[in-house]
Design a protein around this motif. Sequence first.
Motif, mmCIF file in Angstrom:
data_model
loop_
_atom_site.group_PDB
_atom_site.id
_atom_site.type_symbol
_atom_site.label_atom_id
_atom_site.label_comp_id
_atom_site.label_asym_id
_atom_site.label_seq_id
_atom_site.Cartn_x
_atom_site.Cartn_y
_atom_site.Cartn_z
ATOM 1 N N TYR A 111 -23.962 21.680 4.347
ATOM 2 C CA TYR A 111 -25.412 21.639 4.539
ATOM 3 C C TYR A 111 -25.771 20.506 5.495
ATOM 4 C CZ TYR A 111 -26.890 25.237 1.276
ATOM 5 O OH TYR A 111 -27.145 26.438 0.681
ATOM 6 N N VAL A 112 -26.778 20.742 6.324
ATOM 7 C CA VAL A 112 -27.178 19.808 7.368
ATOM 8 C C VAL A 112 -28.110 18.740 6.787
ATOM 9 C CG1 VAL A 112 -28.385 19.598 9.578
ATOM 10 C CG2 VAL A 112 -26.934 21.582 9.124
ATOM 11 N N THR A 113 -27.784 17.477 7.086
ATOM 12 C CA THR A 113 -28.590 16.369 6.574
ATOM 13 C C THR A 113 -29.415 15.727 7.680
ATOM 14 O OG1 THR A 113 -26.867 14.723 6.997
ATOM 15 C CG2 THR A 113 -26.831 15.812 4.858
ATOM 16 N N TYR A 114 -30.436 15.042 7.283
ATOM 17 C CA TYR A 114 -31.220 14.215 8.193
ATOM 18 C C TYR A 114 -30.949 12.739 7.911
ATOM 19 C CZ TYR A 114 -35.133 12.109 10.639
ATOM 20 O OH TYR A 114 -35.896 11.349 11.477
ATOM 21 N N TYR A 115 -30.901 12.403 6.644
ATOM 22 C CA TYR A 115 -30.669 11.012 6.251
ATOM 23 C C TYR A 115 -29.205 10.787 5.928
ATOM 24 C CZ TYR A 115 -35.731 10.834 5.916
ATOM 25 O OH TYR A 115 -37.062 10.886 6.211
ATOM 26 N N PRO A 116 -28.632 9.610 6.144
ATOM 27 C CA PRO A 116 -29.324 8.372 6.468
ATOM 28 C C PRO A 116 -29.826 8.348 7.913
ATOM 29 C CG PRO A 116 -26.975 7.967 6.408
ATOM 30 C CD PRO A 116 -27.198 9.404 6.008
ATOM 31 N N ALA A 117 -30.929 7.676 8.075
ATOM 32 C CA ALA A 117 -31.550 7.476 9.384
ATOM 33 C C ALA A 117 -32.155 6.082 9.396
ATOM 34 C CB ALA A 117 -32.623 8.534 9.634
ATOM 35 N N ARG A 118 -32.685 5.710 10.515
ATOM 36 C CA ARG A 118 -33.209 4.360 10.700
ATOM 37 C C ARG A 118 -34.194 3.959 9.594
ATOM 38 N NH1 ARG A 118 -36.637 3.553 15.966
ATOM 39 N NH2 ARG A 118 -36.606 5.743 15.497
ATOM 40 N N ASP A 119 -35.089 4.869 9.208
ATOM 41 C CA ASP A 119 -36.104 4.513 8.216
ATOM 42 C C ASP A 119 -35.636 4.636 6.762
ATOM 43 O OD1 ASP A 119 -35.982 7.223 8.777
ATOM 44 O OD2 ASP A 119 -38.064 7.592 8.291
ATOM 45 N N VAL A 120 -34.562 5.378 6.527
ATOM 46 C CA VAL A 120 -33.982 5.513 5.186
ATOM 47 C C VAL A 120 -32.471 5.411 5.332
ATOM 48 C CG1 VAL A 120 -33.694 6.990 3.167
ATOM 49 C CG2 VAL A 120 -35.869 6.981 4.392
ATOM 50 N N ALA A 121 -31.951 4.238 5.053
ATOM 51 C CA ALA A 121 -30.530 3.989 5.256
ATOM 52 C C ALA A 121 -29.708 4.130 3.978
ATOM 53 C CB ALA A 121 -30.323 2.595 5.847
ATOM 54 N N SER A 122 -30.360 4.124 2.830
ATOM 55 C CA SER A 122 -29.666 4.140 1.545
ATOM 56 C C SER A 122 -30.163 5.288 0.686
ATOM 57 C CB SER A 122 -29.916 2.807 0.832
ATOM 58 O OG SER A 122 -29.492 2.873 -0.499
ATOM 59 N N VAL A 123 -29.264 5.902 -0.054
ATOM 60 C CA VAL A 123 -29.653 6.986 -0.952
ATOM 61 C C VAL A 123 -30.659 6.509 -1.988
ATOM 62 C CG1 VAL A 123 -27.768 6.715 -2.633
ATOM 63 C CG2 VAL A 123 -28.772 8.987 -2.235
ATOM 64 N N GLU A 124 -30.632 5.231 -2.306
ATOM 65 C CA GLU A 124 -31.586 4.677 -3.272
ATOM 66 C C GLU A 124 -33.032 4.762 -2.784
ATOM 67 O OE1 GLU A 124 -28.699 3.058 -2.434
ATOM 68 O OE2 GLU A 124 -27.630 3.310 -4.334
ATOM 69 N N ASP A 125 -33.229 4.961 -1.485
ATOM 70 C CA ASP A 125 -34.571 5.088 -0.921
ATOM 71 C C ASP A 125 -35.132 6.508 -0.991
ATOM 72 O OD1 ASP A 125 -34.625 2.384 -0.203
ATOM 73 O OD2 ASP A 125 -33.680 2.802 1.733
ATOM 74 N N MET A 126 -34.319 7.463 -1.396
ATOM 75 C CA MET A 126 -34.765 8.861 -1.458
ATOM 76 C C MET A 126 -35.704 9.066 -2.642
ATOM 77 S SD MET A 126 -33.298 10.073 1.179
ATOM 78 C CE MET A 126 -33.793 11.768 0.989
#
Length: 183
Positions: free
Chosen positions: A35-50
Amino acid sequence: ECKQFMTRKSMLLSRKVSIIGDSISTFKGTMLEGYVTYYPARDVASVEDMWWHKLLSSSGSILEVNASWSGSCVTDARSRWVFPDFYDRTPLLGSPDYIFVALGTNDCSEGVALGAYEYNRPTAELSESAFIPAYIKGVKSLKTHYPWASIFLLVFNMADKYAEAIKNIGEHFHLPTIDARSY
């Protein structure tokens, strides 16, 4: 509404949660293989931010399946790019106690037609080309595959007319809708 839901976190204790979403629910290493992901990215670098990780962590719940795909739609509007739509992913969620549907942003950005509320039409006959019948088809499929699960509909970044359609569908099926556009 999201804060109100979070205060009822005790209802999720030690429960399995599955998600069907678009990019806002993706994070590398937490999704179905391929499956295609977008994050991690500049604004959300950690899974804890989801959003979903915060919900699971605060409630003691576990992620059963994350069937989110960056760029996907409720409809088949992007099927030409091999994006699975809502209905295609409904049988992939394992054995969840709770299901969160976080879709519609990409349909809105594609300008997909809303269509009609065809609640009485058999699931197999519902169009996946218009937003409302495609959303109804996905919800009906979830209710068929997971009759024991509690289903929550989330509204993220989308125009009011799409958000209103999701709320109307939620009301019809007696499913809570969480407006998270301010999240």
